[in-house]
Design a protein around this motif. Sequence first.
Motif, PDB file in Angstrom:
ATOM      1  N   ALA A  23     -57.609 -37.446  10.936  1.00 29.79           N
ATOM      2  CA  ALA A  23     -57.415 -36.005  10.729  1.00 29.79           C
ATOM      3  C   ALA A  23     -57.000 -35.698   9.299  1.00 29.79           C
ATOM      4  O   ALA A  23     -57.475 -34.732   8.692  1.00 29.79           O
ATOM      5  N   LEU A  24     -56.124 -36.523   8.734  1.00 27.15           N
ATOM      6  CA  LEU A  24     -55.650 -36.279   7.370  1.00 27.15           C
ATOM      7  C   LEU A  24     -56.759 -36.495   6.347  1.00 27.15           C
ATOM      8  O   LEU A  24     -56.803 -35.816   5.315  1.00 27.15           O
ATOM      9  N   LEU A  25     -57.656 -37.426   6.629  1.00 28.64           N
ATOM     10  CA  LEU A  25     -58.757 -37.681   5.702  1.00 28.64           C
ATOM     11  C   LEU A  25     -59.709 -36.490   5.607  1.00 28.64           C
ATOM     12  O   LEU A  25     -60.457 -36.364   4.632  1.00 28.64           O
ATOM     13  N   LYS A  26     -59.659 -35.610   6.596  1.00 27.55           N
ATOM     14  CA  LYS A  26     -60.506 -34.415   6.580  1.00 27.55           C
ATOM     15  C   LYS A  26     -59.860 -33.265   5.818  1.00 27.55           C
ATOM     16  O   LYS A  26     -60.482 -32.205   5.650  1.00 27.55           O
ATOM     17  N   ASP A  27     -58.615 -33.451   5.378  1.00 26.95           N
ATOM     18  CA  ASP A  27     -57.875 -32.416   4.659  1.00 26.95           C
ATOM     19  C   ASP A  27     -57.831 -32.792   3.181  1.00 26.95           C
ATOM     20  O   ASP A  27     -57.220 -33.789   2.814  1.00 26.95           O
ATOM     21  N   CYS A  28     -58.448 -32.000   2.336  1.00 26.88           N
ATOM     22  CA  CYS A  28     -58.578 -32.356   0.922  1.00 26.88           C
ATOM     23  C   CYS A  28     -57.249 -32.340   0.165  1.00 26.88           C
ATOM     24  O   CYS A  28     -57.185 -32.795  -0.979  1.00 26.88           O
ATOM     25  N   SER A  29     -56.182 -31.828   0.796  1.00 26.93           N
ATOM     26  CA  SER A  29     -54.899 -31.783   0.094  1.00 26.93           C
ATOM     27  C   SER A  29     -54.092 -33.070   0.257  1.00 26.93           C
ATOM     28  O   SER A  29     -53.061 -33.246  -0.396  1.00 26.93           O
ATOM     29  N   PHE A  30     -54.561 -33.982   1.108  1.00 23.48           N
ATOM     30  CA  PHE A  30     -53.832 -35.220   1.353  1.00 23.48           C
ATOM     31  C   PHE A  30     -54.667 -36.446   1.000  1.00 23.48           C
ATOM     32  O   PHE A  30     -55.882 -36.464   1.175  1.00 23.48           O
ATOM     33  N   ALA A  31     -53.975 -37.464   0.503  1.00 24.37           N
ATOM     34  CA  ALA A  31     -54.575 -38.795   0.345  1.00 24.37           C
ATOM     35  C   ALA A  31     -53.915 -39.705   1.374  1.00 24.37           C
ATOM     36  O   ALA A  31     -52.697 -39.615   1.597  1.00 24.37           O
ATOM     37  N   VAL A  32     -54.675 -40.550   2.003  1.00 31.93           N
ATOM     38  CA  VAL A  32     -54.163 -41.379   3.091  1.00 31.93           C
ATOM     39  C   VAL A  32     -53.989 -42.819   2.627  1.00 31.93           C
ATOM     40  O   VAL A  32     -54.927 -43.439   2.118  1.00 31.93           O
ATOM     41  N   ARG A  33     -52.787 -43.322   2.808  1.00 31.13           N
ATOM     42  CA  ARG A  33     -52.517 -44.754   2.619  1.00 31.13           C
ATOM     43  C   ARG A  33     -52.370 -45.350   4.011  1.00 31.13           C
ATOM     44  O   ARG A  33     -51.359 -45.157   4.688  1.00 31.13           O
ATOM     45  N   ALA A  34     -53.399 -46.016   4.466  1.00 30.74           N
ATOM     46  CA  ALA A  34     -53.448 -46.543   5.827  1.00 30.74           C
ATOM     47  C   ALA A  34     -52.834 -47.938   5.871  1.00 30.74           C
ATOM     48  O   ALA A  34     -53.268 -48.837   5.144  1.00 30.74           O
TER      49      ALA A  34
END
Length: 299
Positions: A23-34
């Motif tokens: 879900a976060l990867l679909k939001d351009c305001s967040f970068a995801v550190r998995a």
Amino acid sequence: MAGKKIITVLGATGAQGGSVASALLKDCSFAVRAVTRDVSKPAAEKLRKAGAEVVAADMNDEKSLSAALNGAYGAFVVTNFFEHNSKEKEAAQGKRIADLCKKHGLKHVVFSSLENVHKLTGGKLQVQHFDGKGEAEEYFREIHVPMTSVRVAFYFENFLTVSKPHKSQDGKTYQLVIPMGNVPMDGISVADLGGVVRSIFQKPSEYIGKDIGVSAEKLTIKQYAETMSKVSGKNIVDSQITPEAYERLGFPGAEELANMFRYYQMVPHRDVKLTHKLNPDSKNFLQFAESKKKDIQDL
């Protein structure tokens, strides 16, 4: 990732973490550190291809956790009692993560928690996979980490796995063996959790400090069974088993789960209206069952 807020997602290849990372990867305001223990697994590679930074860390290793949290704006934190079946170990993991979130100055942590049932019931009831998370949640609050607690209801997916219908001796009827009597039980598809968490991260001032009970729908076991029957064409019914009879089934964890259902019969707070506000795409059980029709028919 330049200019974006980094959200560290612990357990990113698991059910909850995977939903949140997606879900976060679909939001351009967040970068995801998995974060995962094994960065070579297919689920990790899938996240990498979707744009996540994939890093290795272990819940029991402070050094790797610290590196995973360093420089992050926020974090989604989920621990897994059933990896080790120790309330004490799970609580320690949660507290270790809380200390590191405090150390690195994270601005917003969303913690996948559950109630400390032992404390709430004055010691009358113990649900270890709730209690350890509850202790960790309390510690996050004590050390003043800016945190939102999400308390997730029974997964709809459980009706396809650990709580799937059992064929009766007559071979014509299937039973849902879940000791809830006529008390409605909250449920949600774990796949829909990510949208909820994304909305919480989008509005930190509104949700930091809050405890949010996440549920898409409240149904009795009879209603869950009727829905599964309608979708699958099978005759699925509520077994009407009691918690006492359930724990006598004797499978590993039977007593633990019987106590969980006893607590569910006390109707812990889960907010269906707020859940659908946070994720308008959250499926009710009929929608979920229709999306899994073949899986239910094949049970």
